[in-house]
Write a protein that holds these residues in place. Structure first.
Motif, PDB file in Angstrom:
ATOM      1  N   GLU A 161      -3.473   2.020   3.512  1.00  0.00           N
ATOM      2  CA  GLU A 161      -2.610   1.092   4.444  1.00  0.00           C
ATOM      3  C   GLU A 161      -1.389   0.701   3.641  1.00  0.00           C
ATOM      4  N   PRO A 162      -0.255   1.300   4.545  1.00  0.00           N
ATOM      5  CA  PRO A 162       0.968   0.791   4.063  1.00  0.00           C
ATOM      6  C   PRO A 162       1.385  -0.461   4.483  1.00  0.00           C
ATOM      7  N   GLU A 163       2.416  -1.027   3.829  1.00  0.00           N
ATOM      8  CA  GLU A 163       3.087  -2.265   4.246  1.00  0.00           C
ATOM      9  C   GLU A 163       4.638  -2.307   3.924  1.00  0.00           C
ATOM     10  N   PHE A 164       5.468  -2.557   4.823  1.00  0.00           N
ATOM     11  CA  PHE A 164       6.698  -2.906   4.376  1.00  0.00           C
ATOM     12  C   PHE A 164       7.021  -4.210   3.781  1.00  0.00           C
ATOM     13  N   LEU A 165       7.654  -4.155   2.730  1.00  0.00           N
ATOM     14  CA  LEU A 165       8.046  -5.699   2.129  1.00  0.00           C
ATOM     15  C   LEU A 165       9.176  -6.077   2.480  1.00  0.00           C
ATOM     16  N   ALA A 166       9.434  -6.589   3.687  1.00  0.00           N
ATOM     17  CA  ALA A 166      10.849  -7.244   3.903  1.00  0.00           C
ATOM     18  C   ALA A 166      11.564  -8.030   2.960  1.00  0.00           C
ATOM     19  N   GLU A 167      10.907  -8.881   2.600  1.00  0.00           N
ATOM     20  CA  GLU A 167      11.625  -9.787   1.339  1.00  0.00           C
ATOM     21  C   GLU A 167      12.051  -9.300   0.035  1.00  0.00           C
ATOM     22  N   GLN A 168      11.740  -8.267  -0.262  1.00  0.00           N
ATOM     23  CA  GLN A 168      11.958  -7.367  -1.160  1.00  0.00           C
ATOM     24  C   GLN A 168      13.169  -6.171  -1.064  1.00  0.00           C
ATOM     25  N   SER A 169      13.119  -5.886   0.167  1.00  0.00           N
ATOM     26  CA  SER A 169      14.119  -5.018   0.713  1.00  0.00           C
ATOM     27  C   SER A 169      15.371  -5.475   1.042  1.00  0.00           C
ATOM     28  N   SER A 170      16.449  -4.595   1.162  1.00  0.00           N
ATOM     29  CA  SER A 170      17.776  -4.971   1.403  1.00  0.00           C
ATOM     30  C   SER A 170      18.731  -3.769   2.182  1.00  0.00           C
ATOM     31  N   VAL A 171      18.673  -3.865   3.212  1.00  0.00           N
ATOM     32  CA  VAL A 171      19.383  -2.733   4.133  1.00  0.00           C
ATOM     33  C   VAL A 171      20.780  -2.669   3.702  1.00  0.00           C
ATOM     34  N   SER A 172      21.688  -3.745   3.403  1.00  0.00           N
ATOM     35  CA  SER A 172      22.893  -3.257   2.929  1.00  0.00           C
ATOM     36  C   SER A 172      22.999  -2.628   1.466  1.00  0.00           C
ATOM     37  N   ASP A 173      21.755  -2.902   0.884  1.00  0.00           N
ATOM     38  CA  ASP A 173      21.907  -1.984  -0.515  1.00  0.00           C
ATOM     39  C   ASP A 173      21.060  -0.638  -0.482  1.00  0.00           C
ATOM     40  N   SER A 174      20.492  -0.406   0.823  1.00  0.00           N
ATOM     41  CA  SER A 174      19.704   0.876   0.930  1.00  0.00           C
ATOM     42  C   SER A 174      18.363   0.895   0.016  1.00  0.00           C
ATOM     43  N   ARG A 175      17.848  -0.408   0.071  1.00  0.00           N
ATOM     44  CA  ARG A 175      16.599  -0.476  -0.674  1.00  0.00           C
ATOM     45  C   ARG A 175      15.348  -0.985   0.453  1.00  0.00           C
ATOM     46  N   PHE A 176      14.563  -0.018   0.577  1.00  0.00           N
ATOM     47  CA  PHE A 176      13.494  -0.307   1.502  1.00  0.00           C
ATOM     48  C   PHE A 176      12.187  -0.267   0.501  1.00  0.00           C
ATOM     49  N   ILE A 177      11.370  -1.205   0.286  1.00  0.00           N
ATOM     50  CA  ILE A 177      10.464  -1.307  -0.407  1.00  0.00           C
ATOM     51  C   ILE A 177       8.969  -1.394   0.340  1.00  0.00           C
ATOM     52  N   TRP A 178       8.005  -0.536  -0.223  1.00  0.00           N
ATOM     53  CA  TRP A 178       6.638  -0.402   0.446  1.00  0.00           C
ATOM     54  C   TRP A 178       5.672  -0.970  -0.504  1.00  0.00           C
ATOM     55  N   ALA A 179       4.689  -1.452  -0.252  1.00  0.00           N
ATOM     56  CA  ALA A 179       3.423  -1.536  -0.815  1.00  0.00           C
ATOM     57  C   ALA A 179       2.417  -0.881  -0.163  1.00  0.00           C
ATOM     58  N   TYR A 180       1.407  -0.299  -0.802  1.00  0.00           N
ATOM     59  CA  TYR A 180       0.434   0.457  -0.092  1.00  0.00           C
ATOM     60  C   TYR A 180      -0.940   0.307  -0.784  1.00  0.00           C
ATOM     61  N   THR A 181      -1.953  -0.213   0.068  1.00  0.00           N
ATOM     62  CA  THR A 181      -3.373  -0.221  -0.582  1.00  0.00           C
ATOM     63  C   THR A 181      -4.183   0.916  -0.354  1.00  0.00           C
ATOM     64  N   VAL A 182      -4.844   1.503  -1.400  1.00  0.00           N
ATOM     65  CA  VAL A 182      -5.708   2.574  -1.274  1.00  0.00           C
ATOM     66  C   VAL A 182      -7.106   2.257  -1.690  1.00  0.00           C
ATOM     67  N   GLU A 183      -7.951   2.953  -0.871  1.00  0.00           N
ATOM     68  CA  GLU A 183      -9.411   2.621  -0.871  1.00  0.00           C
ATOM     69  C   GLU A 183      -9.938   4.151  -1.142  1.00  0.00           C
ATOM     70  N   ILE A 184     -10.513   4.242  -2.422  1.00  0.00           N
ATOM     71  CA  ILE A 184     -11.378   5.518  -2.510  1.00  0.00           C
ATOM     72  C   ILE A 184     -13.048   5.227  -2.663  1.00  0.00           C
ATOM     73  N   ASP A 185     -13.619   5.933  -1.533  1.00  0.00           N
ATOM     74  CA  ASP A 185     -14.830   5.580  -1.122  1.00  0.00           C
ATOM     75  C   ASP A 185     -15.732   6.731  -1.632  1.00  0.00           C
ATOM     76  N   ASN A 186     -16.414   6.551  -2.712  1.00  0.00           N
ATOM     77  CA  ASN A 186     -17.502   7.668  -2.968  1.00  0.00           C
ATOM     78  C   ASN A 186     -18.800   7.716  -2.263  1.00  0.00           C
ATOM     79  N   GLN A 187     -18.834   8.465  -1.004  1.00  0.00           N
ATOM     80  CA  GLN A 187     -20.040   8.630  -0.401  1.00  0.00           C
ATOM     81  C   GLN A 187     -21.123   9.598  -1.056  1.00  0.00           C
ATOM     82  N   GLY A 188     -20.818  10.131  -2.200  1.00  0.00           N
ATOM     83  CA  GLY A 188     -21.652  11.276  -2.538  1.00  0.00           C
ATOM     84  C   GLY A 188     -22.763  10.748  -3.531  1.00  0.00           C
ATOM     85  N   THR A 189     -23.384  11.538  -4.307  1.00  0.00           N
ATOM     86  CA  THR A 189     -24.598  11.293  -4.994  1.00  0.00           C
ATOM     87  C   THR A 189     -24.087  11.180  -6.399  1.00  0.00           C
ATOM     88  N   LYS A 190     -22.771  11.553  -6.847  1.00  0.00           N
ATOM     89  CA  LYS A 190     -22.375  11.693  -8.126  1.00  0.00           C
ATOM     90  C   LYS A 190     -21.216  10.588  -8.480  1.00  0.00           C
TER      91      LYS A 190
END
Length: 146
Positions: free
Chosen positions: A30-59
């Motif tokens: 799930e990505p999320e744009f971090l507007a408060e850390q980004s700056s269009v005038s400085d060409s800086r676009f910062i993203w956070a992304y949250t990852v879930e790794i779901d082990n549905q196997g037996t090991k």
């Protein structure tokens, strides 16, 4: 079309997420744009992304490595390789989910990421699990098909 901060249904913001299954493992991002850390005038676009790794196997699985491709709308591609995730090599027990948040800076308002995790099962089998490709389209650019 909705931006990646989510869309609204009945006044409830719904996040946009991406999902990929490899064998008995589901990876959700799930990505999320971090507007408060980004700056269009400085060409800086910062993203956070949250990852879930779901082990549905037996090991139980240990995440021993990662590989990312990060591309922006200007055609610049970065590759990132390393051990584990967020400074650790977590073991994900059968039936459990490991969740973490990380970030990515871009110098263009849109891009995409994709990759793989290297895992080792308790029986010694090693294999790659796919991380779904996901888009990073900031509100400073219309929705783009990457």
């Amino acid at each position: 079309m909705p931006d990646l901060e989510g869309f609204v249904i009945n006044d409830i913001e719904m996040p946009i997420s991406f999902e990929q299954r490899t064998k008995d493992v589901i990876v959700r991002v799930e990505p999320e744009f971090l507007a408060e850390q980004s700056s269009v005038s400085d060409s800086r676009f910062i993203w956070a992304y949250t990852v879930e790794i779901d082990n549905q196997g037996t090991k139980d699985l240990q995440v021993t490595g990662r590989f990312w491709q990060i591309a922006d709308s200007r055609g610049q591609v970065q590759e990132v390789r390393g051990s584990g995730v967020v400074g650790e090599q977590p073991t994900i027990k059968s039936g459990e989910v490991f969740r973490y948040t990380s970030g990515a800076p871009l110098t263009a308002p849109s891009g995409m990421m994709r990759g793989t995790y290297r895992v080792e099962a308790t029986d010694g089998e090693s294999y790659d699990i796919d991380i779904p490709a996901f888009v990073l389209d900031s509100p400073h650019e219309g929705l783009v098909l990457n």
